[in-house]
Design a protein around this motif. Structure first.
Motif, mmCIF file in Angstrom:
data_model
loop_
_atom_site.group_PDB
_atom_site.id
_atom_site.type_symbol
_atom_site.label_atom_id
_atom_site.label_comp_id
_atom_site.label_asym_id
_atom_site.label_seq_id
_atom_site.Cartn_x
_atom_site.Cartn_y
_atom_site.Cartn_z
ATOM 1 N N PHE A 31 0.749 -1.322 -0.102
ATOM 2 C CA PHE A 31 0.056 -0.051 0.023
ATOM 3 C C PHE A 31 0.746 1.178 -0.078
ATOM 4 O O PHE A 31 1.680 1.471 0.951
ATOM 5 N N THR A 43 0.982 5.090 0.103
ATOM 6 C CA THR A 43 0.236 6.678 0.153
ATOM 7 C C THR A 43 1.314 7.679 -0.448
ATOM 8 O O THR A 43 2.276 7.887 0.173
ATOM 9 N N TYR A 61 2.061 11.510 -1.841
ATOM 10 C CA TYR A 61 1.587 12.973 -1.579
ATOM 11 C C TYR A 61 2.291 13.769 -2.484
ATOM 12 O O TYR A 61 3.421 13.858 -2.704
ATOM 13 N N LEU A 77 -11.699 3.975 -1.266
ATOM 14 C CA LEU A 77 -10.349 3.658 -0.637
ATOM 15 C C LEU A 77 -10.098 2.220 -0.792
ATOM 16 O O LEU A 77 -10.721 1.438 -0.457
ATOM 17 N N PRO A 78 -9.063 1.967 -1.398
ATOM 18 C CA PRO A 78 -8.562 0.443 -1.577
ATOM 19 C C PRO A 78 -8.105 -0.065 -0.385
ATOM 20 O O PRO A 78 -7.980 0.431 0.363
ATOM 21 N N ARG A 99 -4.457 -1.117 -7.959
ATOM 22 C CA ARG A 99 -5.537 -0.582 -7.807
ATOM 23 C C ARG A 99 -5.141 0.910 -7.456
ATOM 24 O O ARG A 99 -4.449 1.130 -6.452
ATOM 25 N N GLN A 105 -7.425 10.858 -3.992
ATOM 26 C CA GLN A 105 -7.808 11.956 -3.104
ATOM 27 C C GLN A 105 -7.457 13.269 -2.874
ATOM 28 O O GLN A 105 -6.255 13.442 -2.992
ATOM 29 N N ILE A 152 -3.637 13.309 -3.209
ATOM 30 C CA ILE A 152 -3.199 11.716 -2.205
ATOM 31 C C ILE A 152 -3.570 10.857 -3.349
ATOM 32 O O ILE A 152 -4.633 10.747 -3.590
ATOM 33 N N LEU A 199 -3.374 6.728 -3.622
ATOM 34 C CA LEU A 199 -3.371 5.571 -2.777
ATOM 35 C C LEU A 199 -3.248 4.365 -3.781
ATOM 36 O O LEU A 199 -4.124 4.225 -4.651
#
Lengths: 354, 354, 354, 354
Positions: free
Chosen positions: B251, B253, B255, B289-290, B302, B306, B315, B317
């Protein structure tokens, strides 16, 4: 043998880099009657213990040192949290200096030397010390432990199986068939220690369940030797250990056939009475089912007794934290008794849930 | 370059004892256009693969063999699921025989040799082959992959970060500040491989979360090199990897500060359009939201976009299965393209949930 | 009864929001001979299935619908992945329309109606259909399944215990004492379903191991009924289920006393021969120990036979994925047989490891 | 305000059936200066606490009772481990009786009533008590806490973010850009509480990683309000919470751009100095990387400061046990201060590792 009041016991730990070592440190660093004087590891000589185990930051300021520098003969007691064979090599010298020994490995667990040598693939170097040593399961051997100079701290599986079956067979009890006992046991992964091995990697052991050691496991002869001592004769036990994807915890499901003449026994009452005065054995109310997390990080061992349909098969469910009552907590319990301290000194932590 | 119809590609795997190896075997053993001809491991020579990986019992009948016996030059393509440095040692000979190469290690990931040598602590033995090799991220390099003889299969982290950021910076896009990018990434433990190490033991990694490699991680220069190629200039990226107590899954994240002149951009539409034709990149609906389990054991990656309060911080993800799209699935995807097969051949598994 | 070649079976699923439902969807969406026509959930009417189960994004485009709109009577077969009691309420209408039924709940598992009503606390509404229904354990009932209109798909625990014990007691075999059988079973948490309950929360079930249902579990009478059918007489079985902190997987440790006259039996050979032609039962080589992850997400059930010290206690270790061979995979296997398809159609996935 | 020596504080707990409740019980049952007098739960009235939480067997003999029977006004202090809105309904009466209040829910966390009402969807019933209440983050508000009658115990996420960022912005410090702060936070599942919900089932949350609340989370305004108080002006913070498959533990990765004029700051020294006298904040040595298990079940919060390549991005890594320093331990710490007890009374447990 009672320890002088107001002073602290000087305690050394040999080989403190494994899980039983860090657990000893957690317990002893907060023990009100203990002064930790040394912890040894040749390999990590000089490394602050808290650098390896960050949970000890702020609680333990010791660094690992070598056995030589540790001057262990000045300790009142030394714990061995080492591979098998280390304690027996140092026992003579320590005893000569008046230092007592609690071995968390197997050097002083099996009284039968041939059995030891077959299962541990090494000669036993001090049969005389073995002969005087005590199997440190306090609930079965309280008197002997209190007077012991050398303790063989029980294995994790044996602790659950022995305390689970003792009331059925000790003191001449003939309540169950002792030739067809079954112990289906399940252990958390920390029981395998902190060795770097593929089989206990997270990616191997997580989300997985397996049996192991079915063809033979070192704890089997240890259990059998003690059961036979309790029963006063041959015992037949099938022992199947399994690995559970959890860090701590052990769950033993024990099966025993009730003998025809014992069918009227109130087993719940039997267990409650047997362990009524034990601080660390909790016989749960009738109908209860234990779960390992209820003893996580505590020294409590819980027992539930089940007899489906009031039939002839008794099921005894036993849980413990394998690193506490199954190892380091039991070792501290032994120490307390050996030095005349309250048995639960330093061992009154509440289990962590959730 | 298309592969002849009706025949199967002959595939060899070098070093198949790790997790990317077993995952290649899982995928290739069911690939409709592949004939697995050899899998090598010097150490396990002669051992049936299914004895090491019981999930393959009944599916793969091969035994491990040595590279010599494997006769890899007869393969159409060889996958290297080896430590870094192995593929480059064998590349020359294979290419000379017309065998193509897909390296799942780092030998052909970094075009800058100095960077490679600094991070992997070894000289690069075939700069010329490196120069002709292709970075096997199909969604960014489809044309080149289709024509490649040598593929450097991307690292797991780079796959998520590159596909997550590409739409923002490629082809002259000036949508975000490329000097202040942040990738806060989280990986399952299988990303560390199947080496016996204390830090990835179940008892160490379970019920725990930590950061690692903050001061420097090998995937950082790999990401940066590719980002700079996409952006056509210097890029500043902060990369913080973390370890999650799960077996599979990654995962990221991401920015990025939106540039003032790009504040009106419809980023959701941008991503949807960019990946509309991609079989393995799924841009989720706005507001989604994955979660990593939604791609467990599948080759899908995926993305969710956001933009809190419609502000200036975007953002992104991104999730994938680190062993599939992050490694072995991506390698098969590369193979498919190199041999003119449908890109998703053998890769259409539905993810396992729960 | 064979299905017409070249056409696809029309399949409906009633109540697809639970784990057996999503698992059916995973398997059926890739089944080469199936056309998924409807999936019902009153509560989720209109919601795309992939919104609830993101692993199905790109694979299943159906939305949940109501039973009424689903027009299930047009299906060739309907799977019930519902609470107990739903299938029997709809069975009459479906059968009248020529639609076959595979119920993953308990409505058609127990032939003894009194037993059903005692354990499931509801009257049985169609005893006649129950009487004609077939217990869908293919390996024991292949002929009957092939000709069935209504299948009671076995419970997860019964699948392991029955296939583990069958060779010892079926067809007049008198190899073990059938009055003292013990099944010590361990299940992953997904066996409890997707209901919101405190006891199966992550924070309750993780890092924990417990027994449950010792005083009585619904699968006990199901196992016993089938065992007695196999043995042709009364059987005594003790059944102790436990909960393992893993998502999928079931491990049953079965204990049986070998009868004196059967001590010379080659049990390994017995099991190998019994299941030699079964696609989904894998008898492991002598000395093997199975682990649940070796069947994760596959329809394989593995058996290992152990006899410690060549004594009189036989230990049979059985593993499966509780959601596949223990539920949805087995249901598809039944469907394949009912419609004359290859038994392993759509069920040849390799297990996911790690 | 100091508590009379030699006597014990009378403590009541309202709503003790959740995880913060059982954690309060674990801590308070062993607190040397506390007498637990009542624990309320309307729903569980009469049930011994240890029946719900078996870890408390032998440690807590109380049964749940109703608020009426509990006679809470006789307590010196009452903890509310309840849903939001309960504490404010009872505050007036308790304060009138001289009983102090520590609320673990959100009733007294947000000073801005409009913000409270927007995020918690309920009117605030006692604005005057809110106005006098104190935000119970001892390390920022020691003086106020010591004199407080009503404490709003901080949320778990805010505790890590505020203690992680405070040294950079408090007291007029202008070390980082306060408009572009990022908090990428990861929490164990127990943070979601003990409610029966599908999303936190073991089978949903295990072996999975996801973000949630990206579009808005209640802890965001709480953090921002406190940050702005510290910074004396508007603050811009992006907050992205994630869910980690572990029971306890929280890890916050904080990103802050260093202001040009502050590039020469020694941030390591800054943090060490700031928290030098704090018993429960441990600034790790330069280069350290924390892991959540190092504080499991302890009240310690650990901080590591990283500045890759000595650049302009500061990364602050903060860990805590979300149920201890993030909830119940912090509440006890507040109580200690309010009653003039040693701040670490009852809070000196060593973390559990492994």
């Amino acid at each position: 043998m009672a320890h002088a009041p107001h002073s602290r016991i000087k305690v050394g730990i040999v080989g403190g880099t494994g899980y039983t070592g860090v657990e000893l440190l957690r317990l002893l660093s907060q023990h009100p009657h203990v002064e930790l004087t040394a912890i040894t590891s040749r390999k990590e000589d000089g490394l602050p213990v808290a650098d390896m185990y960050p949970n000890l930051r702020g609680h333990v300021s010791l660094a690992f040192t070598t056995p030589e520098k540790a001057n262990l003969v000045d300790c009142d007691v030394v714990f061995f949290a080492t591979p098998h064979g280390v304690a027996m090599a140092q026992a003579q010298e320590l005893l000569a200096a008046g230092t007592r020994i609690i071995d968390l490995a197997a050097d002083f667990r099996l009284q039968d030397i041939a059995t030891f040598e077959r299962w541990y693939k090494m000669p036993h170097s001090c049969p005389d010390i073995l002969a005087e040593s005590t199997y440190g399961l306090v609930e079965l051997n309280r008197e002997a432990v209190a007077n012991a100079r050398v303790i063989g701290n029980p294995g994790c599986y044996p602790t659950t199986v022995l305390l689970g079956l003792a009331p059925l067979i000790e003191n001449g009890a003939k309540l169950v068939d002792t030739q067809t006992l079954i112990a289906d046991c399940k252990s958390g992964v920390s029981g395998a220690g902190r060795k770097a091995e593929v089989s206990t990697l997270f990616s191997e052991a997580s989300d997985n369940f397996k049996a192991y050691g079915v063809a033979g496991h070192r704890h089997h002869p240890e259990i059998t030797e003690q059961l036979e001592k309790l029963a006063g004769g041959k015992v037949g036990l099938t022992f199947v250990p399994h690995l559970v994807p959890m860090i701590r915890g052990m769950f033993s499901t024990l099966y025993a056939r009730i003998r025809p003449e014992a069918m009227d026994t109130d087993f719940q009452a039997l267990y409650e009475k047997r362990y009524a005065d034990e601080a660390f054995v909790d016989v749960m109310p009738a109908g209860s089912l234990p779960e390992t997390r209820s003893v996580r990080a505590s020294n409590t061992l819980r027992i539930a007794v089940q007899r489906p349909d009031n039939g002839d098969l008794l099921i005894v469910l036993v849980i413990q934290d394998n690193l506490v009552k199954g190892a380091s907590g039991q070792a501290v319990q032994n120490m307390n008794l050996m030095f005349g301290l309250p048995e639960s000194a330093g061992l009154d932590q509440v289990a962590i849930l959730p």
